[in-house]
Each structure stands twice: as structure tokens, then as C-alpha cells.
Design an enzyme around this catalytic site. Structure first.
Site, PDB file in Angstrom:
ATOM      1  N   TYR A 168      41.732  30.061  47.830  1.00 23.28           N
ATOM      2  CA  TYR A 168      42.967  30.756  48.207  1.00 23.28           C
ATOM      3  C   TYR A 168      43.918  30.960  47.038  1.00 23.28           C
ATOM      4  O   TYR A 168      44.366  32.089  46.778  1.00 23.28           O
ATOM      5  CB  TYR A 168      43.685  29.990  49.320  1.00 23.28           C
ATOM      6  CG  TYR A 168      45.005  30.618  49.686  1.00 23.28           C
ATOM      7  CD1 TYR A 168      45.052  31.815  50.396  1.00 23.28           C
ATOM      8  CD2 TYR A 168      46.212  30.040  49.278  1.00 23.28           C
ATOM      9  CE1 TYR A 168      46.256  32.411  50.714  1.00 23.28           C
ATOM     10  CE2 TYR A 168      47.427  30.630  49.593  1.00 23.28           C
ATOM     11  CZ  TYR A 168      47.443  31.817  50.311  1.00 23.28           C
ATOM     12  OH  TYR A 168      48.646  32.411  50.606  1.00 23.28           O
ATOM     13  N   LYS A 172      45.024  34.671  45.040  1.00 21.82           N
ATOM     14  CA  LYS A 172      46.339  35.299  44.981  1.00 21.82           C
ATOM     15  C   LYS A 172      46.756  35.556  43.533  1.00 21.82           C
ATOM     16  O   LYS A 172      47.454  36.538  43.245  1.00 21.82           O
ATOM     17  CB  LYS A 172      47.371  34.433  45.704  1.00 21.82           C
ATOM     18  CG  LYS A 172      47.138  34.372  47.206  1.00 21.82           C
ATOM     19  CD  LYS A 172      47.158  35.758  47.845  1.00 21.82           C
ATOM     20  CE  LYS A 172      47.061  35.704  49.359  1.00 21.82           C
ATOM     21  NZ  LYS A 172      47.130  37.043  49.997  1.00 21.82           N
TER      22      LYS A 172
END
Length: 245
Positions: A168, A172
């Protein structure tokens, strides 16, 4: 601004995406809900139409090139152009899993790859498919929903409370960098491309552990989706302003 836009929001049947769609519709813009399940997308669109919004839905799985291409054809057939693309769809982990598979010392590479497929490659797939429709707009904009958790400042802070998540968090980081690449490449075409951070919002993505609301999380994306043609490009902001990354 007063000019009505045609906007597509991915992952918009719930959470921050739904609120982005709602706020855009409340401003008088035409909104297309992109959702993996057409039934869920249609249900959300119907709810927003009850608020007098001009809202439709299209089936769109950002990890499926065929689904994305079909969605682009559907938007073209119905509207003929796209003014704002909001790449909101994102995941934090595989369904049924948690961050355990993303701890670097024991990382499951398939788990990491699964997250990148949606958060990075999905954005590229959708953007590539809808660029021809954005080029038909006089005010084209692309907004990518990133996260300050992926900023190098946050990653290198050993006291940070952000998760150590090899899928994750770096996804990003990559998404913000991808945004800057598009912004630079499309500047000559006057297509504005910006990344936004919604903040730590309580959604399904974090099992509703966030401290902000979906309405608050939508503010930065809605602002960037509706900027004037002479607005900024290549920025990373949240509701309060620029985000260091």
C-alpha cells in the site's frame, strides 16, 4: 466555476469516491459512477439522483483492460467527451488479508503485486483509455487520489504511526510520481494532472479506523476536478494545501 462538467469517478459506489461524486453532482456537474459492480454503481447513482444530481453509472474494473475499454466506449457514446477523470479506486490489501502480508521481512510478493495492480497500474490503464475523451474537452483535468502515507517524509519517519505496508504505502509513492509524469507529459496539451490526499478517513479501506469523514476526504479531489483552465498542474495537495512528498 459555473460551467457544468462531465466527470468520471472510479470506485465511486461507496466511501470517498461516492462523496466525490455527490459533491460534484451537488455543484451541478454530470457525474459517471465507475464501479466494479454495475448494480452497486446504479444503486449509488439512483441515490444521488434523489438529490437532483445528474448521475449515471458504468461498470468499470480498473484491473481489467477490457472492462476499462468498454467503460470508455460507453462514456463516449453517451456524452462524447470527458472533462474530469478522478482516479479514486484504491485498495490497501487483498480481500480477506491484512497488512501481515506486506511486512517487509515476510512480504508476500503476490500480495504486494495485487495492491499495485489497482493503485498504480489501474490508474495508468484508466487514464490511457480515457485520454482520447479528455482531449475532446476544453477544460480537461485528471485527479489521482494518492496518500501522504506514501511521502518520503512519512516513510523515513521511524516515529510515524502510518503502517509499514510494502504494498500500500509504496503504491501511493508510485502513484504520486506517476501523476507528475503525466502532468509533465500532458502540459503541452493543457491537460491538468494533480494528486490529492484525502487524509485519514474512516472507510472500508482502513476498517473505518480513520478520524475524518468521507465528506472531508472528498474536498481536495473535488477542488482539483473543478479548477479553472489556468489552474495548477503537477501538484500534491490535501484540503489544507500542499503536501510534502
Amino acid at each position: 466555476m459555473n460551467t457544468s462538467l462531465i466527470a468520471l469517478v472510479t470506485g465511486a459506489n461507496k466511501g470517498i469516491g461516492r462523496e466525490i461524486a455527490a459533491q460534484l453532482a451537488d455543484q451541478g456537474h454530470t457525474v459517471v459512477i465507475g464501479a466494479r459492480s454495475l448494480d452497486r454503481g446504479e444503486a449509488t447513482a439512483a441515490q444521488l439522483r434523489e438529490r437532483d444530481g445528474t448521475v449515471t453509472a458504468v461498470e468499470l474494473d480498473v484491473t481489467d483492460q477490457g472492462s476499462v475499454a468498454a467503460a470508455a466506449r460507453a462514456v463516449q457514446a453517451q456524452f462524447g467527451r470527458l472533462d474530469a477523470l478522478v482516479n479514486n479506486a484504491g485498495i490497501s490489501h487483498q480481500p480477506g488479508a491484512d497488512f501481515a502480508g506486506q511486512v517487509p521481512r515476510t512480504a508476500d510478493v503476490d500480495h504486494v503485486r495485487f495492491v499495485f495492480e489497482t493503485n498504480v497500474f489501474g490508474v495508468i490503464t484508466v487514464t490511457s483509455a480515457f485520454l482520447p475523451l479528455l482531449r475532446l474537452s476544453s477544460t480537461p483535468r485528471i485527479v489521482n487520489v494518492s496518500s501522504s502515507a506514501g511521502s518520503f517524509a512519512a516513510i523515513s519517519d521511524f516515529a510515524s504511526t502510518d503502517p509499514i505496508a510494502l504494498g500500500y504505502v509504496p503504491s501511493k509513492t508510485a502513484l504520486t510520481a506517476v501523476t507528475m509524469m503525466y502532468a509533465r507529459d500532458l502540459a503541452r496539451e493543457r491537460i491538468l494532472v494533480n494528486a490529492v490526499c484525502p487524509g485519514f478517513v474512516a472507510t472500508d479501506l482502513n476498517n473505518h479506523h480513520g478520524t475524518g469523514t468521507a465528506a472531508q476526504g472528498a474536498v481536495a479531489a473535488v477542488r482539483m476536478a473543478t479548477i479553472t483552465p489556468d489552474g495548477p498542474t503537477g501538484t500534491f495537495t490535501d484540503a489544507a494545501g500542499p503536501v510534502p512528498w
